[in-house]
Design an enzyme around this catalytic site. Sequence first.
Site, PDB file in Angstrom:
ATOM      1  N   LYS A   1     -15.717  -7.943   4.436  1.00 26.24           N
ATOM      2  CA  LYS A   1     -14.437  -8.390   4.487  1.00 26.24           C
ATOM      3  C   LYS A   1     -14.921  -8.201   6.462  1.00 26.24           C
ATOM      4  O   LYS A   1     -15.533  -7.560   7.166  1.00 26.24           O
ATOM      5  CB  LYS A   1     -13.375  -7.647   4.740  1.00 26.24           C
ATOM      6  CG  LYS A   1     -12.946  -7.803   2.752  1.00 26.24           C
ATOM      7  CD  LYS A   1     -11.972  -6.898   2.277  1.00 26.24           C
ATOM      8  CE  LYS A   1     -11.855  -7.894   0.861  1.00 26.24           C
ATOM      9  NZ  LYS A   1     -10.106  -6.592   1.103  1.00 26.24           N
TER      10      LYS A   1
ATOM     11  N   SER B   1      -3.151  -7.634   2.382  1.00 23.31           N
ATOM     12  CA  SER B   1      -3.314  -7.721   4.463  1.00 23.31           C
ATOM     13  C   SER B   1      -4.168  -8.631   4.987  1.00 23.31           C
ATOM     14  O   SER B   1      -3.527  -9.081   5.986  1.00 23.31           O
ATOM     15  CB  SER B   1      -4.681  -6.879   4.669  1.00 23.31           C
ATOM     16  OG  SER B   1      -3.672  -5.643   3.849  1.00 23.31           O
TER      17      SER B   1
ATOM     18  N   ARG C   1      -1.781  -6.585  -8.549  1.00 19.75           N
ATOM     19  CA  ARG C   1      -0.762  -6.840  -8.236  1.00 19.75           C
ATOM     20  C   ARG C   1      -1.038  -8.587  -8.650  1.00 19.75           C
ATOM     21  O   ARG C   1       0.272  -9.001  -9.200  1.00 19.75           O
ATOM     22  CB  ARG C   1      -0.953  -8.280  -6.796  1.00 19.75           C
ATOM     23  CG  ARG C   1      -0.754  -6.887  -5.784  1.00 19.75           C
ATOM     24  CD  ARG C   1      -1.160  -7.295  -4.276  1.00 19.75           C
ATOM     25  NE  ARG C   1      -2.580  -7.223  -4.279  1.00 19.75           N
ATOM     26  CZ  ARG C   1      -2.524  -7.695  -3.237  1.00 19.75           C
ATOM     27  NH1 ARG C   1      -2.525  -8.085  -1.816  1.00 19.75           N
ATOM     28  NH2 ARG C   1      -4.745  -8.557  -3.743  1.00 19.75           N
TER      29      ARG C   1
ATOM     30  N   HIS D   1       0.791  -1.303  -0.559  1.00 19.72           N
ATOM     31  CA  HIS D   1       0.029  -0.086  -0.186  1.00 19.72           C
ATOM     32  C   HIS D   1       0.754   1.168  -0.606  1.00 19.72           C
ATOM     33  O   HIS D   1       0.161   2.264  -0.664  1.00 19.72           O
ATOM     34  CB  HIS D   1      -0.721  -0.396   1.792  1.00 19.72           C
ATOM     35  CG  HIS D   1      -2.072  -1.084   1.159  1.00 19.72           C
ATOM     36  ND1 HIS D   1      -2.060  -1.894   2.261  1.00 19.72           N
ATOM     37  CD2 HIS D   1      -2.330  -0.887   0.471  1.00 19.72           C
ATOM     38  CE1 HIS D   1      -3.255  -2.769   2.515  1.00 19.72           C
ATOM     39  NE2 HIS D   1      -3.740  -2.156   0.967  1.00 19.72           N
TER      40      HIS D   1
HETATM   41  O1  PNS Z   1      -9.098  -2.877   0.422  1.00 17.77           O
HETATM   42  P1  PNS Z   1     -10.803  -3.658  -0.181  1.00 17.77           P
HETATM   43  O2  PNS Z   1     -11.738  -4.193   0.689  1.00 17.77           O
HETATM   44  O3  PNS Z   1     -10.438  -4.625  -0.957  1.00 17.77           O
HETATM   45  O4  PNS Z   1     -11.508  -2.211  -0.507  1.00 17.77           O
HETATM   46  C1  PNS Z   1     -12.327  -2.485  -1.353  1.00 17.77           C
HETATM   47  C2  PNS Z   1     -13.129  -0.474  -1.197  1.00 17.77           C
HETATM   48  C3  PNS Z   1     -13.855  -0.150  -0.069  1.00 17.77           C
HETATM   49  C4  PNS Z   1     -12.432   0.118  -1.903  1.00 17.77           C
HETATM   50  C5  PNS Z   1     -15.013  -1.194  -1.937  1.00 17.77           C
HETATM   51  O5  PNS Z   1     -15.598  -2.176  -1.262  1.00 17.77           O
HETATM   52  C6  PNS Z   1     -15.376   0.384  -1.880  1.00 17.77           C
HETATM   53  O6  PNS Z   1     -15.307   0.936  -2.313  1.00 17.77           O
HETATM   54  N1  PNS Z   1     -16.258   0.575  -0.829  1.00 17.77           N
HETATM   55  C7  PNS Z   1     -16.979   1.649  -1.317  1.00 17.77           C
HETATM   56  C8  PNS Z   1     -18.659   0.841  -0.837  1.00 17.77           C
HETATM   57  C9  PNS Z   1     -18.978   1.840  -2.511  1.00 17.77           C
HETATM   58  O7  PNS Z   1     -18.716   2.365  -2.781  1.00 17.77           O
HETATM   59  N2  PNS Z   1     -19.600   0.674  -3.706  1.00 17.77           N
HETATM   60  C10 PNS Z   1     -19.992   1.146  -4.729  1.00 17.77           C
HETATM   61  C11 PNS Z   1     -18.603   1.104  -5.546  1.00 17.77           C
HETATM   62  S1  PNS Z   1     -17.752  -0.644  -5.795  1.00 17.77           S
END
Ligand code: PNS
Length: 161
Positions: free
Chosen positions: A42, A131, A94, A18
């Site tokens: 998660k 993570s 990745r 990150h």
């Molecule tokens: O690190 P992660 O858990 O892979 O990140 C995923 C994350 C948190 C970026 C994604 O779940 C997200 O954008 N959540 C916010 C809710 C949202 O806007 N959802 C609609 C578009 S994806």
Amino acid sequence: MRTVAVLPGSFDPVTLGHLDVIARAVKIFDEVHVVVVHNPGKSALLPIAQRVTLIEQALAQAGLDGVVVAQWSVGLLVDYCTEVGATVLVKGLRSNQDVAYETPMALVNRNLAGVETVFMLPEPGHAYVSSSLVRQVAALGGDVRPYVPHVVAEYLATHGS
Ligand code: PNS
């Protein structure tokens, strides 16, 4: 034009991968917000506020100044982008698995609010770090120092996992 970019994620916990992507984003965009988002899909190890604190400390240790660290638990990520005037999301890639996972989110975010997603490649040495891998190694008593900033390794060692 001033371009504000948002780098979202669960950051549970923040890894060296990150940090690598954050450092690359800082070189390109005028303003970078690292946003810790609650991902209901998660189960989390660290409380969101703690994840924010660890990111702030890791950025300070890495000498990455001027990055905004925030949390977003309610509503769409693009709502945060609108609130701060961000037009770009930054994600690290990745593997092909990441491409498959990130592509629908990028398209939905663009459809929702016209926010474009820019994908960046981390240093290959960080390409296998996640993570979830760090959480697993920490839970089983392994050494996570090669994968996370110093403050995170210290935190996990002191607070257990
Ligand atoms: O690190 P992660 O858990 O892979 O990140 C995923 C994350 C948190 C970026 C994604 O779940 C997200 O954008 N959540 C916010 C809710 C949202 O806007 N959802 C609609 C578009 S994806």
